[in-house]
Design an enzyme around this catalytic site. Sequence first.
Site, PDB file in Angstrom:
ATOM      1  N   ASP A  22     -49.548  95.019   8.227  1.00  0.00           N
ATOM      2  CA  ASP A  22     -49.010  95.820   7.125  1.00  0.00           C
ATOM      3  C   ASP A  22     -50.229  96.270   6.348  1.00  0.00           C
ATOM      4  O   ASP A  22     -50.873  95.461   5.668  1.00  0.00           O
ATOM      5  CB  ASP A  22     -48.089  94.974   6.240  1.00  0.00           C
ATOM      6  CG  ASP A  22     -47.443  95.828   5.144  1.00  0.00           C
ATOM      7  OD1 ASP A  22     -48.140  96.686   4.573  1.00  0.00           O
ATOM      8  OD2 ASP A  22     -46.250  95.640   4.882  1.00  0.00           O
ATOM      9  N   HIS A  23     -50.562  97.547   6.454  1.00  0.00           N
ATOM     10  CA  HIS A  23     -51.872  97.953   5.929  1.00  0.00           C
ATOM     11  C   HIS A  23     -51.968  97.779   4.411  1.00  0.00           C
ATOM     12  O   HIS A  23     -53.060  97.712   3.867  1.00  0.00           O
ATOM     13  CB  HIS A  23     -52.250  99.361   6.385  1.00  0.00           C
ATOM     14  CG  HIS A  23     -51.572 100.465   5.641  1.00  0.00           C
ATOM     15  ND1 HIS A  23     -50.297 100.854   5.904  1.00  0.00           N
ATOM     16  CD2 HIS A  23     -51.999 101.265   4.638  1.00  0.00           C
ATOM     17  CE1 HIS A  23     -49.958 101.852   5.107  1.00  0.00           C
ATOM     18  NE2 HIS A  23     -50.979 102.124   4.321  1.00  0.00           N
ATOM     19  N   HIS A  70     -44.064  97.380   2.819  1.00  0.00           N
ATOM     20  CA  HIS A  70     -45.089  97.428   1.775  1.00  0.00           C
ATOM     21  C   HIS A  70     -44.609  96.883   0.418  1.00  0.00           C
ATOM     22  O   HIS A  70     -45.287  96.066  -0.209  1.00  0.00           O
ATOM     23  CB  HIS A  70     -45.588  98.857   1.591  1.00  0.00           C
ATOM     24  CG  HIS A  70     -46.014  99.523   2.864  1.00  0.00           C
ATOM     25  ND1 HIS A  70     -46.657  98.846   3.873  1.00  0.00           N
ATOM     26  CD2 HIS A  70     -45.878 100.799   3.318  1.00  0.00           C
ATOM     27  CE1 HIS A  70     -46.906  99.687   4.876  1.00  0.00           C
ATOM     28  NE2 HIS A  70     -46.437 100.869   4.562  1.00  0.00           N
TER      29      HIS A  70
HETATM   30  C1  BG6 Z   1     -46.877 104.236   5.864  1.00  0.00           C
HETATM   31  C2  BG6 Z   1     -45.621 105.057   5.822  1.00  0.00           C
HETATM   32  O1  BG6 Z   1     -46.619 102.929   6.288  1.00  0.00           O
HETATM   33  O2  BG6 Z   1     -47.448 104.183   4.565  1.00  0.00           O
HETATM   34  C3  BG6 Z   1     -45.895 106.444   5.297  1.00  0.00           C
HETATM   35  O3  BG6 Z   1     -45.078 105.153   7.135  1.00  0.00           O
HETATM   36  C4  BG6 Z   1     -46.591 106.372   3.967  1.00  0.00           C
HETATM   37  O4  BG6 Z   1     -44.703 107.203   5.167  1.00  0.00           O
HETATM   38  C5  BG6 Z   1     -47.814 105.448   4.054  1.00  0.00           C
HETATM   39  O5  BG6 Z   1     -47.002 107.692   3.616  1.00  0.00           O
HETATM   40  C6  BG6 Z   1     -48.423 105.245   2.698  1.00  0.00           C
HETATM   41  O6  BG6 Z   1     -49.633 104.556   2.859  1.00  0.00           O
HETATM   42  P1  BG6 Z   1     -50.811 104.749   1.831  1.00  0.00           P
HETATM   43  O7  BG6 Z   1     -51.863 103.801   2.286  1.00  0.00           O
HETATM   44  O8  BG6 Z   1     -51.231 106.192   1.919  1.00  0.00           O
HETATM   45  O9  BG6 Z   1     -50.260 104.440   0.494  1.00  0.00           O
END
Ligand code: BG6
Length: 486
Positions: A180-181, A243
């Site tokens: 989960d980034h 997230h």
């Molecule tokens: C991803 C979603 O996991 O996270 C995207 O699939 C979203 O829809 C993105 O735009 C948002 O990530 P970050 O790091 O740009 O906030």
Amino acid sequence: MSNNNNPTTFIIFGASGDLTQRKLIPALFNSYCKGRLPEPFNIVGFARRPWDDAQFRQMLQEGMQELASDTYNAEKWTPFAQNITYAKGDLSTQEDYLALKKHLDEIEQGAGDRLYYLATSPSFFVPIVENLGVAGMVEQSAGWRRIVVEKPFGHDLASAKALNKEIQAIFAEDQIYRIDHYLGKETAQNILYFRFANTIFEPVWNRNYVDNVQITVTENVDVGRRAGYYDQAGVVRDMFQNHLMQLLSLVAMEPPASFKAESVRNEKAKLFQAIRPLLLNQTVRAQYDGYLQAEGVAENSPTPTYAAMELYIDNWRWQGVPFYLRSGKGLKDKNTEIVIEFKQPPHLMFDDIQDEDFTSNILSLCIQPDEGIHLKLEAKVPDSHKTQPVDMEFHYRSSFKGNSLPDAYERLLLDAVRGDASLFTRADGIEAAWGLMDPVITGWENNAEAPPMAVYQPGSWGPAEAEALLARSGRVWRHACSHPEE
Ligand code: BG6
């Protein structure tokens, strides 16, 4: 990095895709430039395109130049790229895995540690895992074998459970890294440091002092070219189940005994178990005006692009404290922010200050793009008897001038190589989060008590219904993080 001198091999399934160019290769390249990639290393791309090594390298180089130009460095690229090779293959064809195995054995020349990265569409997760198993590429006698699984991890609770079961039939849980980034973002990691490397916050981090907690993840981008995927997913699957629930767990969990994976993940699991099932009348769903006309969106699609929810945690720390979560696309700005709003003082002794003039203390953990922390305090306005909220601020960009914030993938890839799973989600964590979100998704689809789909204007902060959700208890959404340019 490794307990031996084995080469480390990163094998990317779905190597011709966007994620490889946009995130994985820049992350590996940046780690290499910082001297953090274990040596020796190999990067092997596996995909169907009829490329050779040179063509694959060129594609990646062009991607770096275009998508990660700020960190691209031609001088370093050449030696880095020498470690990259390509194996043409079909994700569902067993013989292609045997050919891949041969390729890996050749470049590793003996033992080697392997990180298999599933950067493919989720429909390939199970075929890849099964094929790796059948090809004998999972057993660890000649080095460790780990697998990184990208999101979405399941489409609902049942499919997430099935996926866990299928992967665990072949890989042991300690070989599985569900990414989960958001957990790799520096500022998300800082939540635990902020809470547990300081003494002054934890004593007030509970129902005695906290009035409510708000987690906001807004995006100004709309669904763009991803409508095909997004229309099947919607904001709860795309953002909340993963997230937002992870951010919630970092803010609300009990202190783990150590920063080790199992301790952290045990506390998260306990927290998820304590969350009360959500009530549909405490949720808001909405679509931005224009979503139904976007290419790839089904006619009259019921997919929400925005949601807000109120939830409660049934434990001693948080009993009665509302947690408000909201996220959506096509909004005014990109902003990820966690607000802890504290209670008002029990007695206001200042005659000239009325309750309504008074702003409670607000602590904002600014995840992005204004990475830092804001604390709003009441201060006496000079030469008057009134007070006014003032801001104590910490910004990464000014406090840590020389240190740029690494991309989340950089940290997470290196952690997986180190065997540190603390920033990855465990099977029970994923399932618990689905267990909370599933009833909301299905309730919206077929329960008469579901809130109607609201509509909001692109470029706004979302639908009025989300304001109304808080207004019921006299609260408002707070926003204290500034924009980096401000
Ligand atoms: C991803 C979603 O996991 O996270 C995207 O699939 C979203 O829809 C993105 O735009 C948002 O990530 P970050 O790091 O740009 O906030």
